[in-house]
Design an enzyme around this catalytic site. Structure first.
Site, mmCIF file in Angstrom:
data_model
loop_
_atom_site.group_PDB
_atom_site.id
_atom_site.type_symbol
_atom_site.label_atom_id
_atom_site.label_comp_id
_atom_site.label_asym_id
_atom_site.label_seq_id
_atom_site.Cartn_x
_atom_site.Cartn_y
_atom_site.Cartn_z
ATOM 1 N N HIS A 28 0.846 -1.192 0.000
ATOM 2 C CA HIS A 28 0.000 0.000 0.000
ATOM 3 C C HIS A 28 0.887 1.250 0.000
ATOM 4 C CE1 HIS A 28 -3.139 2.893 1.013
ATOM 5 N NE2 HIS A 28 -3.987 1.965 0.581
ATOM 6 N N HIS A 29 0.494 2.226 -0.801
ATOM 7 C CA HIS A 29 1.338 3.418 -0.984
ATOM 8 C C HIS A 29 1.506 4.217 0.302
ATOM 9 C CE1 HIS A 29 3.590 6.224 -3.278
ATOM 10 N NE2 HIS A 29 3.016 5.997 -4.426
ATOM 11 N N SER A 30 0.613 4.044 1.266
ATOM 12 C CA SER A 30 0.746 4.789 2.520
ATOM 13 C C SER A 30 1.993 4.388 3.297
ATOM 14 C CB SER A 30 -0.492 4.562 3.400
ATOM 15 O OG SER A 30 -0.637 3.187 3.737
ATOM 16 N N ASN A 58 6.311 9.189 2.527
ATOM 17 C CA ASN A 58 5.866 9.732 1.236
ATOM 18 C C ASN A 58 6.205 11.225 1.187
ATOM 19 O OD1 ASN A 58 4.214 7.592 -0.337
ATOM 20 N ND2 ASN A 58 3.477 7.381 1.774
#
Length: 502
Positions: free
Chosen positions: A150-152, A341
């Site tokens: 997951h990009h989080s 991120n």
């Protein structure tokens, strides 16, 4: 691999908060309209031993804070989401599908397998990652590893630093791979100019920086409100983020890209963006020509509309140091290159046209990127996303981000990779092909370097782009035409080692 294990243990001990809150960007990636995943396909030159591979993952990943945490709502903080560390059951995260290793079309099987993964989310009650070991021989590897995250949990730069920390050089199994260092552009120093001219240039630079930023932010706000790209054969319809995606890749010569870079006094980013503009121009010309009754006109003529507004969302690494950093530096307290991120968005217009001189594509790309480098658009979009997430919540901020992407056409990313061939517990890696899905685009183009190769990775909605192989052909052909034009014009091509300047 004891060195890596001890480093990860130190990272765990250095965490300031054992229950850290999700960053605003992490919360944004969990919003209903903007839930994004990273998919990494890696080819190996040998059959993968699931027990050995899983043992390596068990040694490394569970000790990393993000790979051993789940996301929960903290009732004491009005439902604010936090990372809570849990024990990791490797059987929940390492999947080895049952299949016929002698299947007729292994490449199609792997593509369909990865595409099927995009139809279901990860289980939020477990750490948000999984590894699939697909032991089938494809056209470019003896076996394939598919990683879904997951990009989080982190951006591309963070995950690449983790990959480098967990692997070893194939040529020296006891040595860590070199961390790719990138040199930032060095401007003229005051000693090279008189004080008067240096002051004049500084004032002019500040004025243009403010002007460029103002124009970019006005266009960004206009994109949120009403400014839309032209409806083209590659622009996705509403709801495209919910459809299953198809992933393909093609490996080309990094040396050819470097030769163009050196001859044209550019960066790798300039060249690959120019190649993308050229490839998209060829592909769209073909798609528009499909409606032509005259087959000859379809193949040779210019079928493009006179005016096409086509913009790419380009992700920019906002860390103070460029490129990939050592994992220990990213995980250290108060690090300026912190894990997570740290990315901003910029909208870059593409020139879609058939150019007589192929080098005009890279010249145009350099012009656009040089201007974007002299703008604070990426920083402002990152700051605005964080502020909006805090003020109106991840759902509201996600809706704003969703609208920006809906009104543009595609996503474009480029990431520097390992400089030497790497192996993971005796499994040599032949290529790395990452990509992202979950955002409202029918096309995401990613360029990933690895040793002396560049992998072009596509994520497409097959309902919008049913022939992505044709697009890959056009991108590969465009690089060859640009490289041939450099050679034909007799431009000076300086020799370069393995260093990659992005």
């Amino acid at each position: 691999m004891e060195n890596t294990s001890s480093l990860l243990l130190n990272f765990e001990a250095e965490m300031e908060d054992p229950r850290p809150s999700l960053s605003p960007t992490g919360r944004l990636f969990h919003s209903p309209k903007f839930s994004c995943y990273i998919v990494v396909r890696m080819g190996c030159s040998t059959w993968i031993n699931p027990q050995v591979f899983s043992a390596g993952l068990k040694e490394h990943l569970p000790m990393h804070p993000r790979f051993s945490s789940i996301m929960v709502k903290d009732r004491n903080l009005c439902g604010k989401k936090r990372w809570i560390q849990v024990s990791v059951n490797m059987e929940d995260h390492v999947i080895v599908p049952n299949m016929d290793s002698d299947m007729e079309d292994a490449d199609k099987f792997v593509r369909d397998y990865i595409s099927h993964l995009t139809t279901s989310p990860l289980d939020l009650s477990k750490p948000l990652w999984e590894v699939h070991i697909v032991n089938v021989k494809t056209s470019d590897a003896e076996a394939v590893v598919v990683i879904r995250i997951h990009h989080s949990m982190g951006d591309g730069a963070s995950l690449m630093s983790l990959l480098l920390a967990c692997t070893r050089k194939t040529s020296d199994p006891d040595a860590l791979p070199s961390v790719p260092n990138q040199r930032k552009h060095q401007g003229s120093s005051s000693s090279d100019l008189s004080v008067f001219w240096w002051l004049l240039l500084a004032i002019w630079s500040a004025v243009t920086l403010i002007g460029n930023t103002f124009v970019d932010l006005v266009l960004f706000v206009a994109t949120i409100l009403f400014l839309k790209d032209t409806k083209t054969p590659i622009k996705g319809p509403p709801g495209v983020e919910l459809t299953a995606k198809r992933f393909l890749h093609r490996t080309v010569s990094l040396d050819h890209i470097k030769q163009v870079k050196n001859a044209m006094n550019m960066t790798i980013n300039d060249v690959v963006l120019g190649v993308t503009q050229a490839g998209l121009s060829q592909y769209l010309n073909y798609k528009y020509g499909e409606n032509e009754k005259d087959e000859g006109a379809k193949k040779k003529g210019n079928n493009l509309p006179k005016s096409i507004r086509l913009r790419a969302n380009i992700l920019v690494n906002l860390r103070s140091a460029a490129g990939i950093q050592d994992l220990a530096d990213m995980m250290a307290k108060k690090s300026k290159t912190k894990w997570g991120n740290r990315i901003g968005y910029v909208l870059v217009p593409f020139i879609i046209a058939l150019q007589d001189d192929p080098l005009d594509y890279v010249r145009g790309a350099k012009s656009h990127l040089d201007r974007k480098k002299h703008s604070l658009e990426a920083f402002c979009t990152y700051l605005c996303a964080n502020v909006l997430t805090k003020l109106i919540g991840a759902k509201g901020a996600g809706a704003v981000a969703h609208r920006v992407l809906c009104n543009s056409t595609l996503a474009f990313t480029n990431l520097i990779g390992p400089l030497e061939e790497i192996s993971y517990y005796g499994h040599p890696v032949t290529y790395i092909a990452p990509n992202v899905y979950g955002h409202p685009h029918a096309l995401h183009i990613h360029f990933q370097s690895y040793v002396d190769k560049m992998t072009i990775s596509l994520a497409v909605d097959p309902n919008v782009i049913p022939d992505p192989e044709k697009l890959l052909d056009d991108l590969e052909e465009s690089l060859q035409l640009i490289h041939d034009a450099v050679v034909e014009k007799g431009l000076n091509i300086a020799k370069e080692g393995r260093r990659s300047c992005v």
